[in-house]
Design a protein around this motif. Structure first.
Motif, short mmCIF file in Angstrom:
data_model
loop_
_atom_site.label_atom_id
_atom_site.label_comp_id
_atom_site.label_asym_id
_atom_site.label_seq_id
_atom_site.Cartn_x
_atom_site.Cartn_y
_atom_site.Cartn_z
N ASP A 116 0.83 -1.20 0.00
CA ASP A 116 0.00 0.00 0.00
C ASP A 116 0.87 1.26 0.00
OD1 ASP A 116 -2.24 -1.62 0.04
OD2 ASP A 116 -2.67 -1.30 2.17
N GLU A 117 1.93 1.26 0.78
CA GLU A 117 2.82 2.42 0.86
C GLU A 117 3.55 2.64 -0.46
OE1 GLU A 117 4.93 5.72 2.24
OE2 GLU A 117 3.17 4.75 3.08
N ARG A 147 2.90 1.69 -3.44
CA ARG A 147 2.01 2.03 -4.56
C ARG A 147 1.59 3.49 -4.53
NH1 ARG A 147 -1.11 -3.71 -4.24
NH2 ARG A 147 0.39 -4.85 -5.51
N SER A 148 1.78 4.17 -3.39
CA SER A 148 1.46 5.59 -3.32
C SER A 148 2.63 6.46 -3.81
CB SER A 148 1.11 5.98 -1.87
OG SER A 148 2.27 6.01 -1.05
N TYR A 149 3.77 5.86 -4.07
CA TYR A 149 4.95 6.62 -4.52
C TYR A 149 4.85 6.99 -5.99
CZ TYR A 149 7.41 5.03 -0.27
OH TYR A 149 7.80 4.78 1.02
N LYS A 180 12.14 9.16 -3.40
CA LYS A 180 11.64 8.19 -2.43
C LYS A 180 12.70 7.11 -2.20
CE LYS A 180 7.46 9.70 -1.73
NZ LYS A 180 6.99 10.11 -0.42
#
Length: 127
Positions: A24-25, A27-29, A73
């Motif tokens: 989930d984390e 995929r937000s990048y 990131k």
């Protein structure tokens, strides 16, 4: 694929939850999908090469986690080395600790086969 964690082993349930949180984390990048590594494959052949460097049988592997910066990131990257048992300790096989004529040099580090490039079928850890 619907994921259920009912009646799972506690270690497996923990892995499922932690891997989902990581997916989930990441995929937000704002990074390309092919850089969103969610796992690494080590085949039997990869492990045999790692553990039988230069014909010598090593006693284990150790995984190190590093970071690669992409689009501002930090993304974790896995690096695995072979180890030699010394009493109750396992010592890494690394070039800086080995004589230059050693048979171990060259194959002491493995980066694995990252997914998404080399993924298996969908399951609780990778969907």
């Amino acid at each position: 694929m619907e994921t259920t964690t009912e009646s799972l082993d506690p270690k497996w349930e923990k892995a499922v939850k932690q891997c989902k949180k990581f997916r989930d984390e990441i995929r937000s990048y704002p990074i390309p999908k092919n850089k969103m590594t969610i796992s690494y494959l080590f085949t039997q052949e990869d492990l045999d090469i790692l553990l039988n460097q230069g014909g010598a049988k090593l006693n284990g592997i150790r995984a190190y986690i590093g970071f690669e910066e992409i689009s501002g990131k930090l993304l974790p990257r896995l690096h695995v080395v072979g180890c030699v048992k010394d009493g109750t300790r396992y010592n890494d096989v690394v070039p800086s600790q080995i004589a230059t004529n050693s048979q171990f040099l060259g194959d002491s580090l493995e980066e694995g086969r990252p997914c998404p490039e080399d993924c298996g079928t969908e399951n609780e850890l990778n969907n």
